[in-house]
Design a protein around this motif. Structure first.
Motif, mmCIF file in Angstrom:
data_model
loop_
_atom_site.group_PDB
_atom_site.id
_atom_site.type_symbol
_atom_site.label_atom_id
_atom_site.label_comp_id
_atom_site.label_asym_id
_atom_site.label_seq_id
_atom_site.Cartn_x
_atom_site.Cartn_y
_atom_site.Cartn_z
ATOM 1 N N GLY A 122 0.747 -1.270 0.119
ATOM 2 C CA GLY A 122 -0.104 0.085 0.041
ATOM 3 C C GLY A 122 0.810 1.321 0.004
ATOM 4 N N SER A 126 0.773 3.920 -3.120
ATOM 5 C CA SER A 126 0.494 5.393 -2.631
ATOM 6 C C SER A 126 1.372 6.266 -3.374
ATOM 7 C CB SER A 126 0.529 5.460 -1.206
ATOM 8 O OG SER A 126 0.009 6.806 -0.975
ATOM 9 N N SER A 129 0.995 6.380 -6.880
ATOM 10 C CA SER A 129 0.029 7.018 -7.464
ATOM 11 C C SER A 129 0.155 8.489 -7.265
ATOM 12 C CB SER A 129 -1.041 6.649 -6.673
ATOM 13 O OG SER A 129 -1.225 7.084 -5.365
ATOM 14 N N PHE A 149 -7.991 -3.872 -2.261
ATOM 15 C CA PHE A 149 -7.706 -2.749 -1.620
ATOM 16 C C PHE A 149 -6.905 -1.708 -2.306
ATOM 17 C CE2 PHE A 149 -4.686 -5.569 0.136
ATOM 18 C CZ PHE A 149 -3.388 -5.112 0.105
ATOM 19 N N TYR A 150 -6.171 -2.546 -3.629
ATOM 20 C CA TYR A 150 -5.372 -1.628 -4.466
ATOM 21 C C TYR A 150 -6.235 -0.604 -4.997
ATOM 22 C CZ TYR A 150 -1.916 -5.338 -4.397
ATOM 23 O OH TYR A 150 -0.816 -6.231 -4.208
ATOM 24 N N GLN A 152 -7.526 1.958 -3.973
ATOM 25 C CA GLN A 152 -7.477 3.193 -3.137
ATOM 26 C C GLN A 152 -6.392 4.051 -3.850
ATOM 27 O OE1 GLN A 152 -6.791 2.751 1.135
ATOM 28 N NE2 GLN A 152 -6.658 0.718 0.716
ATOM 29 N N TRP A 153 -5.822 3.359 -4.706
ATOM 30 C CA TRP A 153 -4.517 3.972 -5.565
ATOM 31 C C TRP A 153 -4.170 3.740 -6.842
ATOM 32 C CZ3 TRP A 153 -3.509 0.553 -1.407
ATOM 33 C CH2 TRP A 153 -3.363 0.893 -0.340
ATOM 34 N N VAL A 173 -16.465 -2.805 -5.476
ATOM 35 C CA VAL A 173 -15.935 -1.353 -5.555
ATOM 36 C C VAL A 173 -16.139 -1.001 -6.734
ATOM 37 C CG1 VAL A 173 -13.937 -2.228 -4.261
ATOM 38 C CG2 VAL A 173 -13.789 -2.584 -6.573
ATOM 39 N N TYR A 176 -15.086 1.852 -9.853
ATOM 40 C CA TYR A 176 -13.995 2.607 -9.632
ATOM 41 C C TYR A 176 -12.591 1.941 -9.979
ATOM 42 C CZ TYR A 176 -17.398 5.637 -7.366
ATOM 43 O OH TYR A 176 -18.618 6.229 -6.995
ATOM 44 N N TYR A 177 -12.819 0.575 -9.910
ATOM 45 C CA TYR A 177 -11.697 -0.475 -10.172
ATOM 46 C C TYR A 177 -11.917 -1.550 -11.218
ATOM 47 C CZ TYR A 177 -7.998 -3.436 -8.399
ATOM 48 O OH TYR A 177 -6.672 -4.230 -8.394
#
Length: 238
Positions: A122, A126, A129, A149-150, A152-153, A173, A176-177
Motif C-alpha cells: 500500500g 500510494s 499514485s 484494496f489496491y 485506493q491507489w 468497488v 472505480y476499479y
C-alpha cells in the motif's frame, strides 16, 4: 532507437486512437543491473528468517527487493515518474504485484513487523499514485494481480486467470476499479471486460456476444440483490 523512438511510436499509436502502457516488475533486479553493482539491490533485498535472500527467480540471476524498504519504494515511484515523462507512455503496469506475500527480516529495512507485506505494498502504490500524475495526469495505473484494496491507489489490474463469474470484489468497488482480462475468460467477466466471452462453448459465446451491449451497463453498475427479481415479461426469468 531508445527513448526517442519509443516516444515516436506512442505518439503514432495515439493518432490511431490507441493507448500504450509500459510494464515494470518491482519484484526482481537482474544481477547485471547497475543497482547490483552499486550494492543497492543487495541492501533492498527481502531476507528470510534464516538470513538467506534467495527467491523464486534467484536461479535466473535475479535479486528480490522488498516492497517494504522505504528507499526502494521511493526508487520505484521515481522510476515510474521518469518512464512516463521520458517515453510519453499512457500508463504503467507493475508486473506481478498482487500475487505475493513475503515476510522480510532484513534489519536494514527497520520493519516494525516482518509480516506487514500488504501494508508495504500500500505504501509503494500510494507513492506511485502520487508520482505518476505529476508526469502524466491521465496515466493509467495497473498491477497484474487484481486486489480489492489496491483500488485506493490504482485503476485496476491486468489478470490472466480464468474466472467464470463476477468476482465479489469487482461488484463491491465498481465502477472505480477494473479488471482487464487477457486470457480466455468466463462469459460474465468477458462481457464486463468488453470481450466476446468465455469461448468455452460456441453457443454460450454467441449468446453473450448478443447480450453484451444491452446488459453491459447493468453488469457494471447494477444493484446486487439477495432475492430474485421479477421481470415484467413472464417469459423472462431473472
Amino acid at each position: 532507437g531508445g527513448v526517442e523512438a519509443l516516444r515516436d511510436a506512442f505518439t503514432a499509436a495515439r493518432r490511431l486512437g490507441l493507448r500504450s502502457t509500459l510494464y515494470l516488475c518491482p519484484y526482481i533486479i537482474h544481477e547485471t543491473s547497475t543497482l547490483v553493482k552499486t550494492g543497492q539491490a543487495q541492501r533492498w533485498s527481502t531476507v528470510h528468517h534464516d538470513g538467506s535472500a534467495k527467491g523464486r527467480y534467484t536461479a535466473l540471476g535475479f535479486y528480490h527487493p522488498c516492497p517494504g524498504c522505504v528507499e526502494y519504494q521511493d526508487y520505484i515511484a521515481a522510476t515510474v515518474g521518469r518512464l512516463l515523462r521520458e517515453t510519453g507512455a499512457d500508463g504503467i503496469r507493475l508486473d506481478a504485484v498482487g500475487y505475493y506475500n513475503h515476510p522480510c527480516y532484513n534489519p536494514a529495512h527497520h520493519h516494525r513487523s516482518p509480516f506487514n507485506y500488504n501494508k508495504w505494498i500500500g505504501q509503494m502504490l500510494s507513492k506511485v499514485s502520487k508520482a505518476a500524475p505529476a508526469a502524466n495526469p491521465d496515466a493509467l495505473l495497473l498491477t497484474e494481480g487484481v486486489v480489492d484494496f489496491y483500488a485506493q491507489w490504482f485503476h485496476g489490474g491486468l489478470t490472466q486467470v480464468y474466472p467464470s463469474d463476477v468476482p465479489p470484489m469487482r461488484v463491491a468497488v465498481a465502477p472505480y476499479y477494473r479488471a482487464w482480462a487477457y486470457a480466455p475468460v468466463g462469459p460474465v467477466w468477458g462481457s464486463i471486460s468488453g470481450l466476446a466471452g468465455g469461448g468455452r462453448t460456441p453457443e454460450a459465446d454467441r449468446k453473450w456476444r448478443c447480450a453484451s451491449s444491452p446488459v453491459h451497463d447493468t453488469l457494471i453498475s447494477g444493484t446486487v440483490a439477495d432475492e430474485d427479481v421479477k421481470a415484467t415479461d413472464p417469459e423472462i426469468i431473472a
